[in-house]
Design an enzyme around this catalytic site. Structure first.
Site, mmCIF file in Angstrom:
data_model
loop_
_atom_site.group_PDB
_atom_site.id
_atom_site.type_symbol
_atom_site.label_atom_id
_atom_site.label_comp_id
_atom_site.label_asym_id
_atom_site.label_seq_id
_atom_site.Cartn_x
_atom_site.Cartn_y
_atom_site.Cartn_z
ATOM 1 N N SER A 561 0.123 2.736 -11.674
ATOM 2 C CA SER A 561 -1.149 2.997 -12.347
ATOM 3 C C SER A 561 -0.937 3.872 -13.571
ATOM 4 O O SER A 561 0.029 4.635 -13.638
ATOM 5 C CB SER A 561 -2.088 3.732 -11.381
ATOM 6 O OG SER A 561 -3.250 4.166 -12.061
ATOM 7 N N TYR A 574 -4.497 10.204 -4.827
ATOM 8 C CA TYR A 574 -4.201 8.883 -5.402
ATOM 9 C C TYR A 574 -3.131 8.986 -6.475
ATOM 10 O O TYR A 574 -2.128 8.270 -6.453
ATOM 11 C CB TYR A 574 -5.495 8.287 -5.966
ATOM 12 C CG TYR A 574 -5.324 6.925 -6.615
ATOM 13 C CD1 TYR A 574 -5.203 5.780 -5.840
ATOM 14 C CD2 TYR A 574 -5.291 6.792 -8.007
ATOM 15 C CE1 TYR A 574 -5.050 4.524 -6.438
ATOM 16 C CE2 TYR A 574 -5.137 5.547 -8.611
ATOM 17 C CZ TYR A 574 -5.021 4.421 -7.822
ATOM 18 O OH TYR A 574 -4.868 3.189 -8.412
HETATM 19 N N1 LIG Z 1 -8.299 -1.632 -10.470
HETATM 20 C C1 LIG Z 1 -7.694 -0.800 -11.274
HETATM 21 O O1 LIG Z 1 -8.200 -0.431 -12.323
HETATM 22 C C2 LIG Z 1 -6.361 -0.311 -10.954
HETATM 23 C C3 LIG Z 1 -5.769 0.588 -11.843
HETATM 24 C C4 LIG Z 1 -4.498 1.054 -11.567
HETATM 25 C C5 LIG Z 1 -3.845 0.648 -10.441
HETATM 26 N N2 LIG Z 1 -4.444 -0.222 -9.570
HETATM 27 C C6 LIG Z 1 -3.702 -0.609 -8.387
HETATM 28 O O2 LIG Z 1 -3.706 -2.005 -8.236
HETATM 29 C C7 LIG Z 1 -3.588 -2.319 -6.865
HETATM 30 C C8 LIG Z 1 -4.659 -3.327 -6.515
HETATM 31 O O3 LIG Z 1 -5.912 -2.765 -6.723
HETATM 32 P P1 LIG Z 1 -7.266 -3.578 -6.892
HETATM 33 O O4 LIG Z 1 -7.989 -2.917 -7.973
HETATM 34 O O5 LIG Z 1 -6.992 -4.994 -7.005
HETATM 35 O O6 LIG Z 1 -8.001 -3.216 -5.544
HETATM 36 P P2 LIG Z 1 -8.519 -4.113 -4.335
HETATM 37 O O7 LIG Z 1 -9.165 -3.171 -3.386
HETATM 38 O O8 LIG Z 1 -9.320 -5.236 -4.854
HETATM 39 O O9 LIG Z 1 -7.201 -4.672 -3.711
HETATM 40 C C9 LIG Z 1 -6.386 -3.913 -2.862
HETATM 41 C C10 LIG Z 1 -6.020 -4.752 -1.675
HETATM 42 O O10 LIG Z 1 -5.105 -4.021 -0.873
HETATM 43 C C11 LIG Z 1 -5.455 -4.219 0.460
HETATM 44 N N3 LIG Z 1 -4.962 -3.121 1.282
HETATM 45 C C12 LIG Z 1 -5.444 -1.881 1.386
HETATM 46 N N4 LIG Z 1 -4.759 -1.176 2.282
HETATM 47 C C13 LIG Z 1 -3.812 -2.003 2.757
HETATM 48 C C14 LIG Z 1 -2.783 -1.849 3.721
HETATM 49 N N5 LIG Z 1 -2.605 -0.704 4.397
HETATM 50 N N6 LIG Z 1 -1.973 -2.905 3.953
HETATM 51 C C15 LIG Z 1 -2.180 -4.065 3.306
HETATM 52 N N7 LIG Z 1 -3.113 -4.254 2.396
HETATM 53 C C16 LIG Z 1 -3.932 -3.235 2.119
HETATM 54 C C17 LIG Z 1 -6.943 -4.328 0.476
HETATM 55 O O11 LIG Z 1 -7.393 -4.991 1.637
HETATM 56 C C18 LIG Z 1 -7.209 -5.110 -0.794
HETATM 57 O O12 LIG Z 1 -7.249 -6.495 -0.584
HETATM 58 C C19 LIG Z 1 -3.698 -1.007 -6.115
HETATM 59 O O13 LIG Z 1 -2.403 -0.555 -5.786
HETATM 60 C C20 LIG Z 1 -4.321 -0.101 -7.126
HETATM 61 O O14 LIG Z 1 -4.018 1.247 -6.885
HETATM 62 C C21 LIG Z 1 -5.699 -0.698 -9.812
#
Ligand SMILES: NC(=O)c1ccc[n+]([C@@H]2O[C@H](COP(=O)([O-])OP(=O)(O)OC[C@H]3O[C@@H](n4cnc5c(N)ncnc54)[C@H](O)[C@@H]3O)[C@@H](O)[C@H]2O)c1
Ligand SMILES: [Zn+2]
Length: 684
Positions: A561, A574
């Protein structure tokens, strides 16, 4: 029935015959029908033959899969046929017999269908028929089983001459309904479509019934002490532990050309019973027989010659020795049989690997090809069982096998294949891929040719996301909590059993609780570290083991991130775990490079659309902090960026593809920001 046109009847019959595996192997065999239509050019009647075109499967054949030829022109070819040495030239001549645009490309077997004087002809590859066709005393067995209703045709490579042979046999034996083609399959005919179908099924069922009644009790010999099947969970665990090494074995030459094989595993009773009997080494060495097999299964499999109780370590060591022997043997086969105009050797690695007590691994350029290779070897086992039960299995000799495997016409077909997609042959595992960035990434990797395992907490959601991407030959869903070591191992085992191994790993699973330091509980902190820092460590560890065994390199990509580098308030747990993930990238890049494994990261920011993280409170919270409506949060973030663009899940997915795709081969330890430009997150 009577109101169906001739080609419609043919399709209906083909679909019925082809959808029952006892009648023919996948994509094996072909059918035809002759009939009269009005020639649009002359207004006169014209006799046509509709015949299944090259490629395609009878079970799912449609009218577009038929070649349509003029019978008069097709039969006139007999007068210009230059003889057996130049029979391959006749395939090009079929193009001059086409009616209208001609439909699908005519196959090599077109001659048999056109030349045999019967309105309806079926050529099939049934296990029961091939058992008779490959029995040492096939000619006398044919007489015994079928009387004079079925005639023996000695082995001959498919082509124009075989068509002439069968036409002559039909003419000389008016009582016959079909023939057994030595070393190959069956052909049956009839005046009506029903009659041809009835005759085909009669030959297949009569052969099967004869085998059932007259077979010796133990066609594969006595049980072999120690070679029986392991209990299911044990054999699955052993299969998973061996899969990486065996895929590496099957992919050595492919890897030298920048590709890798996808695998299929089966531990069906047919395979386990074969491997548990004394004669399996002799029979496996004799190889398969039916002409469609050689390109899919190679002439023979690699068979591990250790009992079921052999440890994983012993098995791996022995498999590596056997691989070298297999390669030398295959090279010898090529060298003994190749002529100056033979196509180049297509790799000397096995496509079928048999492990007693455990099962069969089969390989191909994609999952479907790998699966079908396995099905073909099951066909071969059935054929060997039938032939050995009645007689002695005696497939066609090596020189003939080579002529089929390295046939110029087959080579031309391979050369015409479309260029594979960039990730073809690669196996991806994406965690947290039921939604958001993970799902977009899984979709992108599959779109670029990879097969994909979608792992997430909830099985139904993971399976739904996989189903959206494609069928089971493209994507499967598995349940895995990445913070649970046993669950991670189970997901990796499921991946290697489904597709043979793993090459591209995306550590994406995550969750976000945005809280001030004083509000963050110990459990909040632990949870985020368990899922992201520890979860990606566990996934990297379990998958790196497979990648190291495969010796095919690989990629591990962390979705960390912007927050791994930018410090802000209310984000201690986080952002700290994101920084941990970011440093794992560097640590593992340094460690795994020795195995050709690249480790890189993507730093997204502000991906609101599709993100579960945003939907589950974080978005509302952020919107409130910034004083905008939650639905406008994406646009709000866009205005904070240098490019003034909103970041979507597919932008992250595109970056993942670039990092693991064919262009970015010399980069490891890198983080790519995908945030539309955030100066505070510039890396230096
Ligand atoms: N959305 C953003 O702006 C953003 C920014 C920086 C980083 N990220 C990172 O991107 C990744 C995906 O995020 P997203 O925005 O798509 O969120 P999201 O919540 O849509 O997707 C995350 C997925 O991870 C799954 N998950 C959670 N805990 C889990 C576990 N213990 N085992 C297996 N699966 C698990 C959830 O069920 C979900 O489907 C994350 O690591 C997040 O930190 C997102
Ligand atoms: Zn055939």
């Amino acid at each position: 029935m009577t109101d169906l046109t001739v080609p419609q009847q043919l399709i209906a019959r083909s679909n019925r015959l082809g959808s029952d595996p006892k009648n023919t192997n996948y994509a094996g065999g072909n059918t035809s029908a002759k009939g009269t239509e009005t020639d649009p050019v002359t207004g006169q009647p014209v006799e046509l033959v509709w015949v299944k075109g090259s490629g395609g499967d009878l079970g799912t054949l449609q009218e577009s899969g038929l070649a349509v030829l003029r019978l008069d022109r097709m039969r006139a070819l007999v007068d210009v046929y230059p003889g057996i040495d130049r029979e391959d030239e006749m395939v090009a001549a079929f193009d001059y017999c086409l009616h209208g645009k001609g439909g699908a490309a005519p196959s090599i077997d077109t001659a048999m269908h056109g030349l045999v004087d019967a309105a309806h002809v079926d050529h099939l590859h049934p296990d029961s028929g091939i058992a008779i066709a490959t029995a040492a005393d096939g000619p006398s067995l044919t007489q015994q089983v079928f009387g004079d209703k079925v005639v023996w045709v000695p082995w001959r490579r498919p082509g124009f001459q075989l068509g002439l042979d069968i036409a002559e046999i039909k003419e000389k034996n008016p009582q016959a309904v079909g023939c057994i083609l030595g070393g190959h399959g069956i052909t049956a005919w009839g005046d009506t479509s029903e009659e041809a179908e009835t005759n085909s099924l009669w030959i297949i069922d009569t052969a099967a019934a004869y085998i059932a009644e007259h077979s010796s009790a133990e066609p594969f010999g006595a049980p072999l002490e120690g070679y029986g099947a392991l209990p299911e969970s044990e054999r699955r665990a052993k299969a998973a532990a061996l899969a990486g090494t065996i895929r590496g074995i099957a992919s050595r030459d492919a890897a030298a050309a920048g590709r890798s094989m996808v695998g299929h595993f089966t531990d069906s009773d047919v395979v386990l019973d074969f491997l548990a009997a004394a004669e399996h080494p002799r029979l496996a060495a004799l190889g398969t027989s039916c002409p469609d097999h050689f390109l899919r299964t190679k002439v023979k499999p690699l068979v591990l010659d250790l009992p079921a109780s052999a440890s994983v370590e012993e098995s791996i060591a022995r498999l590596k020795e056997l691989h070298e022997e297999y390669r030398a043997d295959y090279q010898g086969y090529y060298d003994r049989n190749a002529t100056p105009d033979s196509p180049a050797i297509r790799g000397a690695d096995p496509l079928i690997v048999l492990v007693p007590g455990v099962g069969m691994f089969s390989y191909g350029k994609d999952k479907q090809t790998a699966r079908v290779a396995g099905e073909f070897y099951v066909n071969a086992i059935n054929v060997m069982r039938g032939a050995e039960g009645l007689s002695t299995y005696a497939p066609i000799d090596e020189a003939e096998k080579f002529r089929i495997e390295y046939w110029a016409l087959e080579e031309a077909k391979l050369q015409r294949m479309p260029k594979p997609k960039p990730l073809a042959g690669r196996i991806a595992l994406v965690t947290g891929a039921a939604g958001g960035i993970g799902k977009a990434t899984a979709q992108k990797l599959a779109g670029e040719g990879a097969v994909v395992v979608v792992a997430d907490l909830d099985l139904a959601k993971a399976q739904a996301a996989a189903a959206e991407i494609g069928g089971a030959d493209v994507a499967i869903g598995v349940a895995a909590d990445v913070s649970d070591e046993a669950a991670v191992q189970a997901a990796v085992d499921a991946t290697v059993l489904a597709f043979g191994g793993v090459d591209l790993v995306v550590n994406n699973a995550g969750l976000s609780l945005s809280k001030a330091l004083l509000d963050t509980t110990g459990e909040d902190f632990d949870l985020q570290h368990r899922v992201m820092a520890k979860g990606s460590f566990l996934v990297a560890k379990a998958t790196a083991k497979v990648m190291i065994d495969q010796e095919l390199g690989g990629d591990i990509i962390y979705i960390s991130s912007k927050n791994s580098v930018v410090a802000g308030p209310n984000n201690i747990a986080y952002s700290a775990t994101k920084a941990n993930q970011a440093h794992q990238v560097r640590l593992l890049a340094a460690e795994l490079g020795a195995h050709g494994i690249k480790v890189n990261g993507v730093n997204p920011d502000g991906v609101v659309q599709g993100s579960g993280i945003f939907a589950s409170g974080w978005g509302a919270n952020r919107a409130a902090v910034y004083g905008v409506e939650e639905k406008d949060l994406g646009k709000f973030y866009a205005q904070r960026t240098i490019l003034k663009k909103e970041v979507l899940p597919e932008h992250i997915a595109n970056a993942v593809f670039v990092l693991c795709g064919p262009e970015m081969t010399h980069t490891t330890g890198l983080h790519v920001p995908v945030d539309a430009g955030v100066a505070a997150a510039f890396l230096r």
